[in-house]
Design a protein around this motif. Structure first.
Motif, PDB file in Angstrom:
ATOM      1  N   ALA A 241       4.410  10.818   1.391  1.00 29.68           N
ATOM      2  CA  ALA A 241       5.493   9.874   1.658  1.00 29.68           C
ATOM      3  C   ALA A 241       5.170   8.567   0.952  1.00 29.68           C
ATOM      4  O   ALA A 241       4.016   8.309   0.573  1.00 29.68           O
ATOM      5  N   GLU A 242       6.191   7.743   0.771  1.00 24.66           N
ATOM      6  CA  GLU A 242       5.989   6.439   0.152  1.00 24.66           C
ATOM      7  C   GLU A 242       5.525   5.440   1.198  1.00 24.66           C
ATOM      8  O   GLU A 242       5.956   5.472   2.347  1.00 24.66           O
ATOM      9  N   GLN A 243       4.629   4.554   0.779  1.00 24.88           N
ATOM     10  CA  GLN A 243       4.112   3.517   1.663  1.00 24.88           C
ATOM     11  C   GLN A 243       4.221   2.170   0.966  1.00 24.88           C
ATOM     12  O   GLN A 243       3.924   2.041  -0.219  1.00 24.88           O
ATOM     13  N   GLY A 244       4.630   1.153   1.712  1.00 26.78           N
ATOM     14  CA  GLY A 244       4.781  -0.171   1.130  1.00 26.78           C
ATOM     15  C   GLY A 244       6.191  -0.392   0.612  1.00 26.78           C
ATOM     16  O   GLY A 244       7.017   0.525   0.596  1.00 26.78           O
ATOM     17  N   GLU A 245       6.449  -1.594   0.146  1.00 24.76           N
ATOM     18  CA  GLU A 245       7.781  -1.955  -0.332  1.00 24.76           C
ATOM     19  C   GLU A 245       7.681  -2.671  -1.670  1.00 24.76           C
ATOM     20  O   GLU A 245       6.691  -3.337  -1.973  1.00 24.76           O
ATOM     21  N   GLY A 246       8.726  -2.534  -2.468  1.00 22.91           N
ATOM     22  CA  GLY A 246       8.794  -3.246  -3.745  1.00 22.91           C
ATOM     23  C   GLY A 246       7.650  -2.871  -4.662  1.00 22.91           C
ATOM     24  O   GLY A 246       7.324  -1.697  -4.836  1.00 22.91           O
ATOM     25  N   VAL A 247       7.016  -3.890  -5.245  1.00 18.06           N
ATOM     26  CA  VAL A 247       5.936  -3.646  -6.202  1.00 18.06           C
ATOM     27  C   VAL A 247       4.700  -3.054  -5.532  1.00 18.06           C
ATOM     28  O   VAL A 247       3.814  -2.536  -6.199  1.00 18.06           O
ATOM     29  N   GLN A 248       4.632  -3.137  -4.207  1.00 19.52           N
ATOM     30  CA  GLN A 248       3.484  -2.587  -3.487  1.00 19.52           C
ATOM     31  C   GLN A 248       3.689  -1.136  -3.077  1.00 19.52           C
ATOM     32  O   GLN A 248       2.782  -0.516  -2.519  1.00 19.52           O
ATOM     33  N   GLU A 249       4.850  -0.583  -3.337  1.00 17.11           N
ATOM     34  CA  GLU A 249       5.128   0.785  -2.912  1.00 17.11           C
ATOM     35  C   GLU A 249       4.269   1.785  -3.681  1.00 17.11           C
ATOM     36  O   GLU A 249       4.199   1.753  -4.908  1.00 17.11           O
ATOM     37  N   ARG A 250       3.603   2.651  -2.940  1.00 15.53           N
ATOM     38  CA  ARG A 250       2.754   3.692  -3.524  1.00 15.53           C
ATOM     39  C   ARG A 250       2.934   4.984  -2.730  1.00 15.53           C
ATOM     40  O   ARG A 250       3.324   4.974  -1.565  1.00 15.53           O
ATOM     41  N   THR A 251       2.591   6.089  -3.361  1.00 12.92           N
ATOM     42  CA  THR A 251       2.661   7.388  -2.706  1.00 12.92           C
ATOM     43  C   THR A 251       1.396   7.623  -1.899  1.00 12.92           C
ATOM     44  O   THR A 251       0.286   7.396  -2.401  1.00 12.92           O
ATOM     45  N   SER A 252       1.554   8.064  -0.669  1.00  8.18           N
ATOM     46  CA  SER A 252       0.406   8.368   0.183  1.00  8.18           C
ATOM     47  C   SER A 252       0.406   9.855   0.540  1.00  8.18           C
ATOM     48  O   SER A 252       1.451  10.438   0.823  1.00  8.18           O
TER      49      SER A 252
END
Length: 264
Positions: A241-252
């Motif tokens: 799932a995706e974690q974080g928002e905007g430029v901080q969003e990363r796949t976990s």
């Protein structure tokens, strides 16, 4: 974005090829550096701090480069065919018998060596740098400073720990036995720092990363990029799932059985 171990190995290879040698030609293909000519200067050495590469030259000059998502440094012999298109090259550093070519380097900056801290001073302790008890204590303090922050996001913050990327975030959370969305207050901060450093050190000089210690193709990581496949420990399907928002969003990636806790 490359992990700290990838950047570290890149820096080591550049240092082995360039350090102690004199530049016979430089070619900067970056708007701010287009008129720079460093020919005649010696390469003092190449060091890394987190995900930043610092190439130091005589005359108190340092070139900072950052690979970001698609950048890379290649080493060639004169006359070798480049493995990436020439229009992607941003800098060429040539010493006798070797060329270092930096491709797709979005961040290039030339500063006095004494001012390097202006570029990397905001970073947390470098997990692949010299390490003391003070560095460890500072790393733990930075990681645990915001108890409600999701541990996956805290591990990725280079102001907390310099060097952890998305691979190690997922793998460290697995080894801690918590989901990446678990608040920092729910993990052992000292163990999280120790695991991060241990995994990075174990892979610092490896061209192929392995965080499991298991032998065999497809068994190099516990959960990273294993979505839908059986967990190597319990057999439960790994989730993503995706974690974080905007430029901080990363796949976990995580195993819902081995890593209990909040999820996206």
């Amino acid at each position: 974005m490359p992990e700290g171990d990838t950047v570290y190995l890149t820096g080591r290879r550049l240092d082995e090829a360039l350090a102690g040698r004199t530049l016979v030609r430089t070619d900067f293909r970056h708007p701010r550096l287009a008129t720079v000519d460093l020919a005649g200067r010696d390469v003092v050495g190449v060091a890394t701090v987190g995900k930043h590469i610092l190439t130091r030259f005589s005359g108190d000059l340092t070139l900072r480069s950052h690979l970001r998502m698609d950048g890379s440094w290649h080493l060639y012999r004169p006359g070798d065919r480049w493995k990436r298109p020439g229009h992607q090259a941003r800098v060429v550093l040539e010493v006798p018998d070797r060329l270092a070519v930096g491709f797709a380097l979005h961040d290039l900056e030339l500063v006095p060596t004494g001012e390097e801290s202006r570029l990397v001073g905001h970073l947390g302790p470098d997990l692949l740098g010299p390490w003391t008890a003070q560095d460890e204590a500072e790393a733990v303090a930075r990681l645990t400073a915001d108890p409600e922050r999701e541990v996956g996001l805290a591990l990725l913050d280079q102001r907390v720990l310099a060097g952890v990327g998305n691979v190690y975030k997922s793998e460290v959370c697995f080894l801690l036995g918590v989901s990446p969305w678990t608040p920092v207050s729910g993990v052992d901060g000292a163990r999280a720092v120790a695991l991060s450093r241990k995994l990075l050190l174990a892979n610092a000089l490896r061209p192929v990363r392995n965080t499991t210690g298991l032998i065999g193709r497809g068994r190099e990581s516990w959960v990273y990029e294993r979505a839908g496949r059986p967990c190597l420990r319990c057999g439960t399907r790994v989730r993503v799932a995706e974690q974080g928002e905007g430029v901080q969003e990363r796949t976990s990636y995580w195993c819902p059985r081995c890593q209990p806790g909040p999820i996206a």
